[in-house]
Design a protein around this motif. Structure first.
Motif, PDB file in Angstrom:
ATOM      1  N   PRO A 141       0.797  -1.239   0.000  1.00 34.15           N
ATOM      2  CA  PRO A 141       0.000   0.000   0.000  1.00 34.15           C
ATOM      3  C   PRO A 141       0.827   1.286   0.000  1.00 34.15           C
ATOM      4  O   PRO A 141       0.511   2.216  -0.762  1.00 34.15           O
ATOM      5  N   PRO A 142       1.904   1.400   0.819  1.00 32.57           N
ATOM      6  CA  PRO A 142       2.678   2.651   0.797  1.00 32.57           C
ATOM      7  C   PRO A 142       3.321   2.968  -0.551  1.00 32.57           C
ATOM      8  O   PRO A 142       3.575   4.131  -0.850  1.00 32.57           O
ATOM      9  N   ILE A 143       3.597   1.941  -1.363  1.00 31.51           N
ATOM     10  CA  ILE A 143       4.142   2.181  -2.700  1.00 31.51           C
ATOM     11  C   ILE A 143       3.027   2.398  -3.715  1.00 31.51           C
ATOM     12  O   ILE A 143       3.067   3.338  -4.524  1.00 31.51           O
ATOM     13  N   MET A 144       2.007   1.557  -3.662  1.00 32.55           N
ATOM     14  CA  MET A 144       0.963   1.590  -4.680  1.00 32.55           C
ATOM     15  C   MET A 144       0.066   2.823  -4.574  1.00 32.55           C
ATOM     16  O   MET A 144      -0.314   3.398  -5.607  1.00 32.55           O
ATOM     17  N   ASN A 145      -0.274   3.233  -3.356  1.00 26.86           N
ATOM     18  CA  ASN A 145      -1.232   4.336  -3.207  1.00 26.86           C
ATOM     19  C   ASN A 145      -0.780   5.625  -3.875  1.00 26.86           C
ATOM     20  O   ASN A 145      -1.534   6.222  -4.662  1.00 26.86           O
ATOM     21  N   PRO A 146       0.443   6.120  -3.611  1.00 26.53           N
ATOM     22  CA  PRO A 146       0.875   7.351  -4.296  1.00 26.53           C
ATOM     23  C   PRO A 146       0.932   7.195  -5.810  1.00 26.53           C
ATOM     24  O   PRO A 146       0.616   8.136  -6.545  1.00 26.53           O
ATOM     25  N   LEU A 147       1.325   6.011  -6.288  1.00 30.98           N
ATOM     26  CA  LEU A 147       1.382   5.782  -7.730  1.00 30.98           C
ATOM     27  C   LEU A 147      -0.020   5.785  -8.337  1.00 30.98           C
ATOM     28  O   LEU A 147      -0.247   6.362  -9.413  1.00 30.98           O
ATOM     29  N   ILE A 148      -0.965   5.135  -7.660  1.00 32.43           N
ATOM     30  CA  ILE A 148      -2.345   5.097  -8.143  1.00 32.43           C
ATOM     31  C   ILE A 148      -2.913   6.507  -8.251  1.00 32.43           C
ATOM     32  O   ILE A 148      -3.454   6.909  -9.288  1.00 32.43           O
ATOM     33  N   TYR A 149      -2.769   7.283  -7.170  1.00 34.73           N
ATOM     34  CA  TYR A 149      -3.316   8.640  -7.169  1.00 34.73           C
ATOM     35  C   TYR A 149      -2.542   9.554  -8.117  1.00 34.73           C
ATOM     36  O   TYR A 149      -3.122  10.423  -8.771  1.00 34.73           O
ATOM     37  N   GLY A 150      -1.239   9.363  -8.171  1.00 36.18           N
ATOM     38  CA  GLY A 150      -0.425  10.208  -9.041  1.00 36.18           C
ATOM     39  C   GLY A 150      -0.760  10.043 -10.507  1.00 36.18           C
ATOM     40  O   GLY A 150      -0.772  11.014 -11.271  1.00 36.18           O
ATOM     41  N   PHE A 151      -1.050   8.794 -10.926  1.00 39.61           N
ATOM     42  CA  PHE A 151      -1.366   8.538 -12.328  1.00 39.61           C
ATOM     43  C   PHE A 151      -2.842   8.777 -12.644  1.00 39.61           C
ATOM     44  O   PHE A 151      -3.182   9.160 -13.767  1.00 39.61           O
TER      45      PHE A 151
END
Length: 310
Positions: free
Chosen positions: A282-292
């Motif tokens: 989650p700490p890696i995926m969440n910023p990437l999900i929201y960023g993209f």
């Protein structure tokens, strides 16, 4: 016996003992993972903080969500990296309780933020005319504070109840300290009744968070089905929340199922990964999900990187 119990001042973490031959590889991969977590979360936090166009409730909540990820991962990775280079994996009594407090409050805080973010999307899509009054600056601050304060207090209460127990063993068969494992070390099981009650109350509180989130999105989907504009809003802003929720629930439930039903014959490496995946995925995926996925953030990041490369 009581003298021996009172003499416990450190805990031994045994989760790494069978893989110390690969400790330098594990150290490099863990350090790389932690650096990626810091990079993606800090990038999103700084982007939202510096851009006034992103000073809206949805993005402020996302910023706090990323801060919570930094809080939780900092409770694990520095100690874990130190253990990878150390021949003996120990943690002090107070340090163990502090780590358990941080990791548990981080996980519960994530669920609290997901609940608040679901509520914010519900107001934005289902009650757009009341959005500014309902999601005012004062209420937003209160929601962020509550999302941090309540998990911290709930888990603090659980840890205080655990601290009163007399423990008969200093050995923890995990990579990090967990409240339920410390409780399992109690000399007198009868003394853990209050701990079990508190644990069940905590579970009920955060299961209710999950029920609220599911209800919110069911209502949102029903509202958006008949409106092209609302469907576009849902796909743009709600899908990232749903992906975050699914990722969180998957990682937590996978660990719970392993603890409850997992085979003792499973490789220790696999058990370790299951135990720490909620601190990695989650700490890696969440910023990437929201960023993209979120247009404003994606465009802002593109502008920043375009300026730096030109």
């Amino acid at each position: 016996m009581m003298d021996n119990v009172s003499a416990i001042t450190i805990f031994y973490l045994s989760g790494l003992n069978d893989k110390m031959s690969h400790r330098f590889i594990l150290f490099f991969l863990s350090l790389l993972c932690y650096c990626v977590i810091l990079l993606v979360n800090i990038t999103l936090i700084v982007t939202i903080t510096l851009d006034k166009n992103l000073h809206e409730p949805m993005y402020i909540l996302l910023c706090a969500f990323c801060m919570n990820s930094l809080y939780g991962t900092t409770g694990f990775f520095p100690k874990f990296l130190w253990d990878l280079l150390s021949p003996v994996h120990v943690i002090s009594y107070s340090g163990c309780f502090l780590q358990a407090q941080v990791l548990y409050s981080f996980a519960c805080g994530d669920l609290s933020f997901l609940a608040v973010m679901a509520y914010e999307r519900y107001v934005a899509i289902c009650r757009p005319l009341q959005y500014n009054s309902v999601m005012s600056k004062q209420r937003l601050i209160k929601l962020v504070c509550v999302s941090w304060f309540i998990p911290f207090c709930v888990m603090g209460t659980n840890m205080c109840l655990t601290s009163r127990l007399k423990l008969c063993s200093p050995y923890i068969a995990r990579l990090f300290c967990m409240n339920w494992i410390i409780v399992a070390l109690a000399c007198f099981p009868a003394e853990t009744i209050v701990n079990n009650i508190a644990a069940y109350i905590t579970i009920i509180i955060y299961v209710s968070h999950g029920v609220f989130i599911v209800w919110s999105y069911i209502y949102l989907i029903k509202t958006c089905v008949n409106s092209i504009e609302n469907r576009a809003k849902f796909m743009q802003t709600c899908v990232p929340h749903l992906l975050s929720l699914i990722t969180f629930l998957f990682t937590i439930l996978f660990d719970v199922m392993n603890v409850r039903f997992g085979s003792k014959n499973l490789p220790q490496t696999f058990k370790n990964f299951i135990a720490i995946e909620f601190l990695i995925i989650p700490p890696i995926m969440n910023p990437l999900i929201y960023g993209f996925k979120l247009t404003k953030i994606r465009k802002r990041l593109q502008e920043v990187f375009t300026c730096k490369t030109s």
